[in-house]
Design a protein around this motif. Structure first.
Motif, short mmCIF file in Angstrom:
data_model
loop_
_atom_site.label_atom_id
_atom_site.label_comp_id
_atom_site.label_asym_id
_atom_site.label_seq_id
_atom_site.Cartn_x
_atom_site.Cartn_y
_atom_site.Cartn_z
N THR A 146 0.83 -1.19 0.00
CA THR A 146 0.00 0.00 0.00
C THR A 146 0.87 1.25 0.00
O THR A 146 1.83 1.34 0.76
N PRO A 147 0.57 2.25 -0.85
CA PRO A 147 1.39 3.46 -0.88
C PRO A 147 1.21 4.29 0.39
O PRO A 147 0.23 4.12 1.13
N LEU A 148 2.14 5.17 0.61
CA LEU A 148 2.04 6.11 1.72
C LEU A 148 0.87 7.04 1.47
O LEU A 148 0.79 7.68 0.41
N GLN A 149 -0.04 7.13 2.42
CA GLN A 149 -1.23 7.94 2.18
C GLN A 149 -1.71 8.57 3.48
O GLN A 149 -1.43 8.11 4.58
N CYS A 150 -2.47 9.66 3.28
CA CYS A 150 -3.13 10.35 4.39
C CYS A 150 -4.36 11.04 3.84
O CYS A 150 -4.48 11.28 2.64
N SER A 151 -5.29 11.35 4.72
CA SER A 151 -6.54 11.97 4.34
C SER A 151 -6.74 13.25 5.14
O SER A 151 -6.59 13.25 6.37
N VAL A 152 -7.06 14.34 4.44
CA VAL A 152 -7.30 15.64 5.07
C VAL A 152 -8.57 16.24 4.48
O VAL A 152 -9.06 15.80 3.43
N LEU A 153 -9.10 17.23 5.15
CA LEU A 153 -10.28 17.93 4.65
C LEU A 153 -9.88 18.91 3.56
O LEU A 153 -8.90 19.65 3.69
N LEU A 154 -10.65 18.89 2.48
CA LEU A 154 -10.34 19.77 1.36
C LEU A 154 -10.54 21.24 1.71
O LEU A 154 -9.81 22.11 1.24
N LYS A 155 -11.51 21.53 2.57
CA LYS A 155 -11.73 22.92 2.94
C LYS A 155 -10.55 23.46 3.75
O LYS A 155 -10.26 24.67 3.69
N SER A 156 -9.85 22.60 4.46
CA SER A 156 -8.66 23.05 5.19
C SER A 156 -7.53 23.37 4.23
O SER A 156 -6.81 24.36 4.41
N VAL A 157 -7.37 22.56 3.18
CA VAL A 157 -6.33 22.84 2.19
C VAL A 157 -6.67 24.10 1.41
O VAL A 157 -5.79 24.91 1.09
N LEU A 158 -7.94 24.30 1.11
CA LEU A 158 -8.35 25.51 0.39
C LEU A 158 -8.09 26.76 1.22
O LEU A 158 -7.71 27.80 0.67
N SER A 159 -8.29 26.67 2.53
CA SER A 159 -8.03 27.83 3.38
C SER A 159 -6.54 28.18 3.39
O SER A 159 -6.17 29.36 3.50
N VAL A 160 -5.68 27.17 3.24
CA VAL A 160 -4.24 27.44 3.16
C VAL A 160 -3.89 28.12 1.84
O VAL A 160 -3.03 29.01 1.79
N LEU A 161 -4.57 27.72 0.78
CA LEU A 161 -4.27 28.25 -0.54
C LEU A 161 -5.01 29.54 -0.86
O LEU A 161 -5.07 29.94 -2.02
N ARG A 162 -5.57 30.17 0.16
CA ARG A 162 -6.23 31.47 -0.09
C ARG A 162 -5.24 32.55 -0.45
O ARG A 162 -5.60 33.54 -1.09
#
Length: 384
Positions: free
Chosen positions: A76-92
């Protein structure tokens, strides 16, 4: 996992996250030795999006020795799951103000994903996004050769076609017919004007306001609107969501690539991928896939022989010979027969203005008015 990106790659990454955020709510990152994959699945499990970024896409991309061993093809590849709205807030932060972005995930069991923004003015912003405990996502592998039909269209042309529909439309039906099946209309100059594809707004018939909603239909000539169109045999139709389609359209338009849509029949999934011009995409450093579920019920109904409206003579139970409908090719879609009504052939379709029910005196006794001349009640739009 350690990676960083800048310049055009940074803008493309922002488009990727924005597109995925319009499809699902969770972002699953899977790090392979040669690429990074981004996956999302909507809550109703009717739309799945995946974007693959090659190793050359990043300025720096590396996996730790332990992670690289765990990411072997057999594991299994290295993986993680995060909320997309949290990533979008970083990319503001506007990409024009950024020098580069770095991401770090020390180990597969790390509780947080670290994102660091290096701004052009020297400011350094660091964010930690909590990783979800459940990071599994179903990976779909669809073989393009299994799809019997496909079409390629430029994003701007598709946006222009969709602008004819209401912005609140949720589902869209695409009906594809064979251009060589006799559905073409011969123009004045003798050229064949084939309308082989139909776009139709789908309104749920179980809703109370179904009859009052705006219904839109577009008949399209593939040679004029599409870059590529392949379909043969009987007509087929697929009905899928518009929201995810518009998200993928915006992504492809920003990346300046065409949209390639594969479909088969109602109930089978629809596959959308970017079309990299004459290239097959092997030289590109990114790839994208959008899979949409379609409705199980086909919108093509077998009603080629329409029943004539009841007249006063029929209500009086007088014998009447039923009119024989004109011959229709067996593989002709009933929804595209409207093009035959533009000719001088009298149709049995009650919606046609050539139908006897639209004539003056059609509801009167035929015995009293058999010598009376018939007039068309309304003038067809194509005769103006």
């Amino acid at each position: 996992m350690e990676l960083s990106m800048s310049g055009g790659a940074l803008r493309t990454f922002t488009r990727c996250v924005t597109c995925l955020a319009r499809v699902g709510s969770d972002l699953v990152l899977q790090a392979h030795p040669a690429k990074l994959e981004l996956h999302t699945l909507n809550s109703s499990r009717s739309a799945y999006a995946s974007i693959s970024l090659a190793r050359d896409f990043f300025d720096e991309f590396s996996l730790s020795a332990a992670a690289a061993a765990d990411s072997a093809p057999s594991s299994t590849p290295l993986q993680c799951s995060v909320l997309l709205k949290s990533v979008l807030s970083v990319l503001r932060t506007p990409t024009a103000a950024l020098d580069r972005i770095a991401a770090s995930l020390p180990n597969p069991d790390a509780p947080k994903l670290q994102l660091t923004l290096h701004c052009l003015n020297g400011v350094k912003k660091t964010y930690w996004i909590a990783c979800s405990a459940e990071s599994e996502v179903q990976t779909l592998a669809l073989d393009r050769s299994n799809f019997s039909s496909r079409l390629a269209i430029r994003p701007r042309d598709l946006a222009r076609l969709l602008s004819n529909f209401q912005s609140s439309l949720q589902e869209l039906t695409v009906i594809a017919t064979d251009p060589a099946a006799g559905l073409s209309n011969v123009g004045v100059d003798g050229e064949i004007e084939g309308k082989a594809v139909e776009l139709r707004s789908y309104i749920d018939p179980t809703k109370d306001d179904c009859d009052t909603r705006l219904h839109t239909q577009l008949w399209i000539d593939p040679t004029e609107e599409f870059v590529e169109y392949v379909h043969s045999g009987d007509p087929v139709d697929v009905t899928f969501g518009v929201k995810e389609l518009k998200a993928f359209l915006t992504f492809c338009e920003g990346c300046e690539v065409d949209i390639l849509l594969f479909f088969q029949k109602a109930g089978e999934p629809v596959l959308l991928v970017p079309k990299f011009g004459l290239d097959d995409g092997s030289s590109s450093d990114f790839d994208a896939t959008l899979v949409l579920a379609t409705m199980l019920v086909s919108q093509l109904t077998d009603s080629s022989v329409a029943q004539q409206p009841t007249t006063s003579a029929q209500r009086a139970e007088e014998p009447r010979v039923a009119a024989t409908p004109p011959p229709v090719p067996e593989n002709v879609s009933n929804h595209t027969k409207i093009w035959s009504e533009l000719s001088d052939v009298v149709s049995d379709n009650p919606r046609s203005q050539h139908h006897p029910s639209n004539w003056v005196g059609a509801d009167e006794d035929d015995d009293d008015d058999e010598d009376e001349e018939l007039f068309v009640q309304t003038t067809p739009h194509y005769m103006d």
